[in-house]
Design a protein around this motif. Structure first.
Motif, PDB file in Angstrom:
ATOM      1  N   LEU A 148     -56.888  11.854  50.060  1.00  0.00           N
ATOM      2  CA  LEU A 148     -55.945  11.126  50.907  1.00  0.00           C
ATOM      3  C   LEU A 148     -56.693  10.448  52.046  1.00  0.00           C
ATOM      4  O   LEU A 148     -57.438  11.087  52.783  1.00  0.00           O
ATOM      5  N   HIS A 149     -56.462   9.152  52.194  1.00  0.00           N
ATOM      6  CA  HIS A 149     -57.208   8.379  53.180  1.00  0.00           C
ATOM      7  C   HIS A 149     -56.282   7.680  54.178  1.00  0.00           C
ATOM      8  O   HIS A 149     -56.744   7.001  55.088  1.00  0.00           O
ATOM      9  N   GLY A 150     -54.982   7.833  53.994  1.00  0.00           N
ATOM     10  CA  GLY A 150     -54.020   7.240  54.918  1.00  0.00           C
ATOM     11  C   GLY A 150     -52.616   7.451  54.396  1.00  0.00           C
ATOM     12  O   GLY A 150     -52.411   7.593  53.181  1.00  0.00           O
ATOM     13  N   LEU A 151     -51.640   7.490  55.314  1.00  0.00           N
ATOM     14  CA  LEU A 151     -50.258   7.747  54.920  1.00  0.00           C
ATOM     15  C   LEU A 151     -49.329   7.102  55.949  1.00  0.00           C
ATOM     16  O   LEU A 151     -49.568   7.203  57.154  1.00  0.00           O
ATOM     17  N   GLN A 152     -48.281   6.431  55.450  1.00  0.00           N
ATOM     18  CA  GLN A 152     -47.268   5.868  56.345  1.00  0.00           C
ATOM     19  C   GLN A 152     -45.890   6.326  55.885  1.00  0.00           C
ATOM     20  O   GLN A 152     -45.569   6.278  54.687  1.00  0.00           O
ATOM     21  N   ARG A 153     -45.090   6.779  56.850  1.00  0.00           N
ATOM     22  CA  ARG A 153     -43.735   7.209  56.515  1.00  0.00           C
ATOM     23  C   ARG A 153     -42.877   5.982  56.240  1.00  0.00           C
ATOM     24  O   ARG A 153     -43.047   4.919  56.850  1.00  0.00           O
ATOM     25  N   THR A 154     -41.946   6.130  55.306  1.00  0.00           N
ATOM     26  CA  THR A 154     -41.054   5.019  54.964  1.00  0.00           C
ATOM     27  C   THR A 154     -39.612   5.279  55.374  1.00  0.00           C
ATOM     28  O   THR A 154     -38.747   4.425  55.145  1.00  0.00           O
ATOM     29  N   TYR A 169     -39.678  10.764  47.249  1.00  0.00           N
ATOM     30  CA  TYR A 169     -39.055  12.035  47.613  1.00  0.00           C
ATOM     31  C   TYR A 169     -39.457  12.464  49.017  1.00  0.00           C
ATOM     32  O   TYR A 169     -38.660  13.040  49.756  1.00  0.00           O
ATOM     33  N   ARG A 170     -40.689  12.191  49.396  1.00  0.00           N
ATOM     34  CA  ARG A 170     -41.157  12.548  50.736  1.00  0.00           C
ATOM     35  C   ARG A 170     -41.081  11.370  51.701  1.00  0.00           C
ATOM     36  O   ARG A 170     -41.476  11.505  52.854  1.00  0.00           O
ATOM     37  N   HIS A 171     -40.641  10.229  51.215  1.00  0.00           N
ATOM     38  CA  HIS A 171     -40.545   9.023  52.046  1.00  0.00           C
ATOM     39  C   HIS A 171     -41.926   8.670  52.611  1.00  0.00           C
ATOM     40  O   HIS A 171     -42.109   8.528  53.819  1.00  0.00           O
ATOM     41  N   GLN A 172     -42.880   8.493  51.699  1.00  0.00           N
ATOM     42  CA  GLN A 172     -44.250   8.216  52.114  1.00  0.00           C
ATOM     43  C   GLN A 172     -44.861   7.111  51.271  1.00  0.00           C
ATOM     44  O   GLN A 172     -44.518   6.941  50.098  1.00  0.00           O
ATOM     45  N   ARG A 173     -45.751   6.380  51.882  1.00  0.00           N
ATOM     46  CA  ARG A 173     -46.672   5.498  51.165  1.00  0.00           C
ATOM     47  C   ARG A 173     -48.068   6.012  51.456  1.00  0.00           C
ATOM     48  O   ARG A 173     -48.453   6.194  52.611  1.00  0.00           O
ATOM     49  N   ARG A 174     -48.850   6.249  50.409  1.00  0.00           N
ATOM     50  CA  ARG A 174     -50.124   6.943  50.553  1.00  0.00           C
ATOM     51  C   ARG A 174     -51.284   6.060  50.102  1.00  0.00           C
ATOM     52  O   ARG A 174     -51.170   5.296  49.129  1.00  0.00           O
ATOM     53  N   LEU A 175     -52.394   6.195  50.792  1.00  0.00           N
ATOM     54  CA  LEU A 175     -53.636   5.508  50.426  1.00  0.00           C
ATOM     55  C   LEU A 175     -54.662   6.572  50.039  1.00  0.00           C
ATOM     56  O   LEU A 175     -54.967   7.473  50.834  1.00  0.00           O
ATOM     57  N   ALA A 176     -55.176   6.477  48.820  1.00  0.00           N
ATOM     58  CA  ALA A 176     -56.178   7.438  48.348  1.00  0.00           C
ATOM     59  C   ALA A 176     -57.505   6.727  48.165  1.00  0.00           C
ATOM     60  O   ALA A 176     -57.567   5.611  47.637  1.00  0.00           O
ATOM     61  N   PRO A 212     -48.938  -6.501  54.896  1.00  0.00           N
ATOM     62  CA  PRO A 212     -47.669  -5.829  55.246  1.00  0.00           C
ATOM     63  C   PRO A 212     -46.925  -5.274  54.044  1.00  0.00           C
ATOM     64  O   PRO A 212     -46.062  -4.408  54.192  1.00  0.00           O
ATOM     65  N   ALA A 213     -47.249  -5.781  52.848  1.00  0.00           N
ATOM     66  CA  ALA A 213     -46.612  -5.241  51.652  1.00  0.00           C
ATOM     67  C   ALA A 213     -47.133  -3.856  51.315  1.00  0.00           C
ATOM     68  O   ALA A 213     -46.531  -3.148  50.500  1.00  0.00           O
ATOM     69  N   LYS A 214     -48.261  -3.461  51.925  1.00  0.00           N
ATOM     70  CA  LYS A 214     -48.834  -2.134  51.678  1.00  0.00           C
ATOM     71  C   LYS A 214     -48.635  -1.231  52.894  1.00  0.00           C
ATOM     72  O   LYS A 214     -47.970  -0.212  52.820  1.00  0.00           O
ATOM     73  N   PHE A 215     -49.242  -1.614  54.035  1.00  0.00           N
ATOM     74  CA  PHE A 215     -49.105  -0.831  55.263  1.00  0.00           C
ATOM     75  C   PHE A 215     -48.818  -1.768  56.430  1.00  0.00           C
ATOM     76  O   PHE A 215     -49.349  -2.879  56.482  1.00  0.00           O
TER      77      PHE A 215
END
Length: 745
Positions: free
Chosen positions: A496-502, A484-491, A569-572
């Motif tokens: 929250l420890h990292g975030l990349q927009r998709t 919904y937010r177009h995000q991939r998140r690392l916790a 690359p499959a993650k970030f």
């Protein structure tokens, strides 16, 4: 002669109190000493606890072996051991080569054993040994109450370290103070031996002599009852220190409550112990039902509830253990098995679990184990109130469990990651049913397991069947998608420890703490085209997209699991797209930067604070000296100090003052709430000259204008603030108590 009037009773109590005080004072003290070499990962403390438990087991085994001799011979052997162990004084850390990446789990126990093993072993034996010597007097009475005194001393030692010792004394003084206490203990042990030297009749009373040796089944029962609170103590510690701070103040809370539970359970406070026993099953339902929740569980309310559950359950189980105690003739055997249970729980929580599980599954497993072992007195005797026959009551229980299963199934379907609407209602149904089936162990354990699965547990288990969560010695990392937010998140844990927009075209925009208006964003945007840049802390690799052609970057990361995530690359894709050839140096950043050629870096970024934990060893005078050596004369140091529970401004302000450096802070408020890609952050910039700092900050602004885009303000110190060093650093002066009590902001 009564026990109250037994000769020299005060002497044995004092000897046990002093020995136990020293034993548990040294644990956080040594953990503080090794911070510069090990960092502040929660598993460092858990590994240390495992070493302490193993040494305690060895000390109890030695005391059990020694009990076969007459008291005179016991005293001669034990005093000789105490004098031999004094060769390891004053307390210090052994000089061992640092571990290779991935070998920390084995190297930490080796380092601690080499540093304090003989001393800890010798002191750990004195509690059961003094009880045995006390009972050697036929008029002394039951010696088990002395175990309550032992744990009271242990609790006092633990609490006094963060509250009194650490804030007021450097490590060298702490070590010599402990050595003085050790000398006092040797004198007290010698005096206790003298008190039983002549009248040390080792012949037990007739009733005691007839006491049979405990059966294997009884000893296994002791073992399991002792193992569960020990494991729960460590799993609770992991939760607290992952999401708050890795420091002795919070390391000692679970252990302190664990020890305090022995004080109550082994004292004469029988009614109080029974009260805990009655309420423990309900507490286990209410708090243990959250044990499988992997999202939204990092609030201080949940943390304090977990501590309360640990204490209540530990008192109930240790009270049951006290109820099952043998005659004093088998006292050392009882304590030996208890200690072995403690080691068993520690092995499971600190060593086996991180290797077996990708999440803290040891915590819900230990909660269920507690449910299997707890006494289950009826809290609501509804069957007798309605005059139901046992068979009819059993049928009613089966029906209640069936209703609970339906409620759990509905909760799994309705769960959205938050307590809302139906989820609250169904969890209440499960909790009430759990209260009604206390007394039927199979039903109680089943309902507790259903509650765990319903309250977020099913989604936690499902994530284990993906490759999006990994556990290492340093933490648990989970990668999730928010379509919904177009995000991939690392916790990391629950933070929250990292975030990349998709969303297309924005994949490599900086996110979270690293936006262009953040302190680090402003600094890296202005870095020269051929600058040498060092980054401490990889995260999802977000900062790598600030790299410009011609720049020479080096990244320092302690956790191989984090490197694997950022490079996949499959993650970030930050790292693979923006800086695929950037070298990543594995290991503790402080040690690795010290190995680098001097004067090589133009910019050094310190962003190593996983979750809200503070690796103290990265903020001391000695650490700053390493950074200064690595920087060019006109180099710039950026330190990320965003933290929910600690105000780190005075630490860096005092360091800048002592070095004569210029310092400023950028307090980026972040975007409006509707923008979920960026978060507020506090970055401190330090440079050897005001001119170099001004190239980044321009004229510094007043604090009331700090929230203007790109505004830097002077770093504020505190009068009489003590500079942090490897020998002295106290977090109490910078603790934000209102945030600690109030939870997350």
């Amino acid at each position: 002669m009564t026990a109250a009037a037994s000769p020299r009773r005060w002497l044995f109590v004092l000897t046990i109190l002093v020995g136990s005080f020293l034993l548990f004072l040294v644990q956080p003290m040594v953990a503080r000493m090794v911070l510069p070499r090990l960092g502040g990962a929660p598993m460092v403390w858990n590994s240390a606890m495992l070493v302490y438990q193993a040494l305690l087991l060895g000390g109890y085994a030695y005391a059990h072996w020694l009990a076969r001799f007459a008291v005179r011979r016991q005293a001669a052997i034990h005093l000789a051991l105490l004098l031999f162990a004094a060769l390891w004084l004053p307390i210090g850390i052994a000089q061992l080569a640092p571990p290779a990446p991935g070998q920390e789990a084995l190297w930490v126990p080796l380092l601690l054993t080499a540093s304090i093993g003989p001393v800890f072993f010798a002191v750990s034996a004195q509690a059961p040994l003094m009880q045995r010597w006390f009972a050697a007097d036929a008029s002394a009475g039951d010696p088990y109450y002395l175990y309550a005194a032992s744990n009271l001393g242990s609790f006092a030692g633990l609490i006094s370290y963060p509250a009194l010792v650490e804030p007021s004394m450097p490590l060298a003084a702490q070590s010599w103070g402990w050595t003085a206490g050790y000398a006092l203990l040797v004198l007290l042990v010698a005096a206790s031996a003298a008190a039983r030297w002549r009248g040390a009749a080792a012949t037990p009373k007739a009733a005691e002599a007839d006491a049979p040796r405990p059966t294997l089944a009884r000893r296994l029962h002791w073992l399991l009852i002792a193992a569960v609170p020990s494991g729960l103590m460590l799993s609770t510690t992991t939760h607290l220190t992952t999401d708050i701070v890795a420091m002795p103040l919070l390391w000692v809370l679970p252990l302190g409550l664990y020890l305090l539970s022995f004080v109550i359970a082994f004292s004469t406070l029988t009614r109080l112990t029974m009260t805990f026993t009655v309420v423990a099953p309900a507490v286990l339902l209410g708090v243990g039902g959250l044990a499988l929740l992997s999202s939204g569980g990092g609030s201080m309310m949940v943390a304090f509830a977990s501590l309360a559950m640990l204490f209540v359950v530990a008192v109930a189980l240790h009270g049951y253990l006290y109820h099952l105690r043998p005659a004093p003739r088998h006292l050392t055997l009882f304590y030996l098995v208890m200690s072995a249970g403690g080691v068993l729980g520690g092995l499971f929580a600190a060593l086996a679990a991180p290797l077996l599980f990708d999440w803290v599954y040891e915590h819900p497993i230990l909660v269920l184990a507690a449910a299997l072992l707890l006494p289950l007195p009826r809290l609501i005797p509804w069957d007798s109130a309605f005059g139901l026959a046992p068979r009819t009551a059993n049928v009613a229980v089966v029906l209640l469990v069936a209703v609970a299963a339906i409620a759990a199934w509905r909760m799994v379907g309705d769960w959205t990651g938050r307590y809302e609407g139906a989820a609250i209602g169904w969890s209440a149904v499960l909790f009430v049913i759990g209260l009604f089936v206390i007394g039927w162990r199979w039903a109680y354990v089943a309902v507790l397991a259903m509650l765990m699965l319903g309250v977020g547990g099913w989604s936690t288990v499902q994530e284990s069947f993906t490759d999006m969560r990994v556990r290492s010695y340093f933490g648990i990392y989970t990668v999730t998608d928010d379509p919904y937010r177009h995000q991939r998140r690392l916790a990391h844990g629950t933070t929250l420890h990292g975030l990349q927009r998709t969303d297309a075209g924005h994949e490599y925009d900086p996110t979270t703490y690293y936006g262009h208006d953040s302190g680090v964003g402003l600094a890296l945007d202005r870095a020269p085209a051929e600058a040498a840049v060092g980054i401490v802390g990889l995260g999802a690799g977000t900062l790598s997209c600030y790299r410009k052609p011609g720049q020479h970057w080096t990244i320092f990361e302690i956790d191989p699991a984090m490197v694997a995530i950022a490079r996949d690359p499959a993650k970030f894709t930050f790292l693979s797209h923006c800086a695929p050839d950037t070298p990543i140096i594995l290991g503790d950043a402080r040690l690795e930067i010290a190995k680098q050629p001097p004067g090589r870096l133009d910019v050094l970024v310190i962003d190593a604070f996983s979750s809200d934990a503070i690796p103290l060893h990265l903020l001391t005078e000695e650490a700053m000296g390493i950074y200064a050596r690595a920087l060019k004369p006109g180099g710039l140091l950026l330190v990320h100090i965003s933290n929910r529970f600690f105000d780190l401004e005075p630490v860096l302000a005092e360091e800048a003052r002592a070095r004569g450096w210029a310092a400023a802070i950028r307090m980026d408020p972040g975007p409006p709430r509707e923008d979920g890609n960026l978060t507020g952050s506090n970055w401190v910039a330090l440079a050897a000259s005001p001119e170099r700092l001004a190239q980044l900050t321009g004229p510094l602004r007043p604090r009331d204008k700090a929230r203007d885009a790109g505004a830097w303000v002077p770093l504020e110190g505190r009068p009489h603030f003590d500079r942090w060093t490897d020998d002295y650093a106290s977090t109490l002066p910078v603790l934000l108590w209102k945030h600690l009590i109030g939870g997350r902001e």
